[in-house]
Write an enzyme that holds these catalytic residues in place. Structure first.
Site, PDB file in Angstrom:
ATOM      1  N   ASN A  14     -22.719   0.105  10.033  1.00 21.34           N
ATOM      2  CA  ASN A  14     -22.867  -0.714  11.245  1.00 21.34           C
ATOM      3  C   ASN A  14     -23.132   0.151  12.484  1.00 21.34           C
ATOM      4  O   ASN A  14     -23.039  -0.325  13.608  1.00 21.34           O
ATOM      5  CB  ASN A  14     -21.622  -1.592  11.451  1.00 21.34           C
ATOM      6  CG  ASN A  14     -20.358  -0.782  11.695  1.00 21.34           C
ATOM      7  OD1 ASN A  14     -20.399   0.449  11.729  1.00 21.34           O
ATOM      8  ND2 ASN A  14     -19.239  -1.461  11.872  1.00 21.34           N
TER       9      ASN A  14
ATOM     10  N   HIS B 297     -21.403   2.857  13.426  1.00 22.97           N
ATOM     11  CA  HIS B 297     -20.258   3.520  14.056  1.00 22.97           C
ATOM     12  C   HIS B 297     -20.289   5.026  13.792  1.00 22.97           C
ATOM     13  O   HIS B 297     -20.818   5.476  12.773  1.00 22.97           O
ATOM     14  CB  HIS B 297     -18.918   2.895  13.629  1.00 22.97           C
ATOM     15  CG  HIS B 297     -18.441   3.197  12.257  1.00 22.97           C
ATOM     16  ND1 HIS B 297     -18.325   2.258  11.263  1.00 22.97           N
ATOM     17  CD2 HIS B 297     -17.995   4.355  11.700  1.00 22.97           C
ATOM     18  CE1 HIS B 297     -17.841   2.817  10.173  1.00 22.97           C
ATOM     19  NE2 HIS B 297     -17.636   4.089  10.406  1.00 22.97           N
TER      20      HIS B 297
ATOM     21  N   ASP C 241     -11.229  11.657  13.156  1.00 24.95           N
ATOM     22  CA  ASP C 241     -10.440  10.425  13.172  1.00 24.95           C
ATOM     23  C   ASP C 241      -9.401  10.424  12.054  1.00 24.95           C
ATOM     24  O   ASP C 241      -9.438  11.274  11.154  1.00 24.95           O
ATOM     25  CB  ASP C 241     -11.368   9.209  13.062  1.00 24.95           C
ATOM     26  CG  ASP C 241     -12.444   9.361  12.000  1.00 24.95           C
ATOM     27  OD1 ASP C 241     -12.303  10.234  11.115  1.00 24.95           O
ATOM     28  OD2 ASP C 241     -13.421   8.620  12.034  1.00 24.95           O
TER      29      ASP C 241
ATOM     30  N   GLU D  48     -16.473   1.784  16.989  1.00 23.00           N
ATOM     31  CA  GLU D  48     -17.073   0.599  16.395  1.00 23.00           C
ATOM     32  C   GLU D  48     -18.022  -0.104  17.374  1.00 23.00           C
ATOM     33  O   GLU D  48     -17.833  -0.026  18.587  1.00 23.00           O
ATOM     34  CB  GLU D  48     -15.961  -0.382  16.003  1.00 23.00           C
ATOM     35  CG  GLU D  48     -15.040   0.130  14.902  1.00 23.00           C
ATOM     36  CD  GLU D  48     -15.625  -0.079  13.508  1.00 23.00           C
ATOM     37  OE1 GLU D  48     -16.854  -0.007  13.347  1.00 23.00           O
ATOM     38  OE2 GLU D  48     -14.829  -0.316  12.578  1.00 23.00           O
TER      39      GLU D  48
HETATM   40  C1  GLP Z   1     -15.764   6.363   8.058  1.00 23.21           C
HETATM   41  C2  GLP Z   1     -15.605   7.547   8.995  1.00 23.21           C
HETATM   42  C3  GLP Z   1     -16.914   7.954   9.604  1.00 23.21           C
HETATM   43  C4  GLP Z   1     -17.972   8.042   8.525  1.00 23.21           C
HETATM   44  C5  GLP Z   1     -18.165   6.684   7.906  1.00 23.21           C
HETATM   45  C6  GLP Z   1     -19.280   6.619   6.887  1.00 23.21           C
HETATM   46  O1  GLP Z   1     -15.716   5.148   8.734  1.00 23.21           O
HETATM   47  N1  GLP Z   1     -14.678   7.286  10.042  1.00 23.21           N
HETATM   48  O2  GLP Z   1     -16.736   9.204  10.265  1.00 23.21           O
HETATM   49  O3  GLP Z   1     -19.172   8.511   9.063  1.00 23.21           O
HETATM   50  O4  GLP Z   1     -16.945   6.354   7.288  1.00 23.21           O
HETATM   51  O5  GLP Z   1     -18.799   6.871   5.615  1.00 23.21           O
HETATM   52  P1  GLP Z   1     -19.672   7.300   4.385  1.00 23.21           P
HETATM   53  O6  GLP Z   1     -20.112   8.690   4.634  1.00 23.21           O
HETATM   54  O7  GLP Z   1     -18.734   7.188   3.238  1.00 23.21           O
HETATM   55  O8  GLP Z   1     -20.818   6.336   4.311  1.00 23.21           O
END
Ligand code: GLP
Length: 241
Positions: free
Chosen positions: A135, A137, A66, A142
């Site tokens: 959440n 995702h 993404d 989402e």
């Molecule tokens: C972002 C990314 C996700 C990732 C998520 C969790 O939203 N788009 O791919 O898994 O963050 O982030 P973190 O690893 O910092 O908790």
């Protein structure tokens, strides 16, 4: 789902890095799907060390999950910048084989279609590495009443803006409101899925992803439908299983 738990975050990251290294060893032209976020930072550090020790990424192709819209690849908050910093500067992936969604494309819908085509042209994703949002995702798919199968534009949730604030000086209001993301179908088409979660904050969504019903309100629950999904969890993220 194949669930593996580890005592510490560092051990979890090492196991994921070893899993990726095994995939590269078995298939030098492997196609990897990669996430940004805090969770994989130690995995990428370990891969850089493995590269220094001889692991060869020359023929590997990568597709990031993404990207934010409206900011350049060179912006400090972009996932492209994040990946350059944490992985690409320290390994020998051929720049021509590094694939990213362009959040500045003039036609964002066409950009999403281009990405789907590029993944197919590369032979499909062999190993999709994933983190998980608090959440539930994955990528930027989402929770909501529907899930989109293909790569698409997403309006980001409040929780997600907060989750990504660190990339924007700690200010959720500075995080772009929109992103491009592989769809749930794009992710589920990967031959192998490797999801990694660290810390108590992820325990509840991991429990719901593994044990709960399939629901668009927890996108990660759809990983239950995949025949080769591996979960790498530290003790805290696995606490409710
Ligand atoms: C972002 C990314 C996700 C990732 C998520 C969790 O939203 N788009 O791919 O898994 O963050 O982030 P973190 O690893 O910092 O908790």
């Amino acid at each position: 789902m194949d669930i593996r738990t580890f005592a510490t975050a560092v051990e979890t990251a090492r196991a994921v890095a070893l899993r990726i290294a095994r995939a590269v060893g078995e298939k030098p032209r492997v196609v990897l799907g990669l996430p940004a976020g805090r969770t994989p930072i130690e995995v990428y550090a370990e891969l850089r060390r493995m590269h220094a020790g001889g692991l060869d990424f020359r023929q590997v192709s990568t597709f990031n999950l993404d990207e934010f819209t409206g900011i350049d690849a060179s912006h400090q908050g972009s996932f492209r910048h994040f990946m350059d910093l944490h992985l690409f500067r320290g390994v020998n992936v051929d720049p021509a084989r590094i694939h990213f969604l362009n959040g500045r494309a003039a036609d964002l819908d066409a950009e999403c279609e281009r990405y789907e085509d590029e993944i197919i042209a590369a032979g499909g994703l062999d190993v999709q590495v994933l983190g998980i949002g608090a959440n539930g995702h994955v990528g930027f798919n989402e929770p909501g009443d529907t899930l989109v199968s293909r790569t698409h534009r997403v309006a980001l949730h409040r929780v997600t803006l907060r989750d990504n604030a660190a990339l924007f000086g700690g200010h959720p209001d500075q995080v772009p409101r929109e992103a491009l993301s592989m769809g749930m179908g794009t992710i589920l088409k990967a031959r192998t899925i490797v999801l990694m979660a660290i810390g108590e904050r992820k325990a509840r969504c991991i429990e719901r992803a593994v044990r709960g019903p399939l629901t668009t309100h927890l996108p990660a629950s759809f990983l239950q439908t995949h025949r080769d999904a591996e979960l790498y969890l530290d003790h805290d993220a696995a606490a409710l299983l």
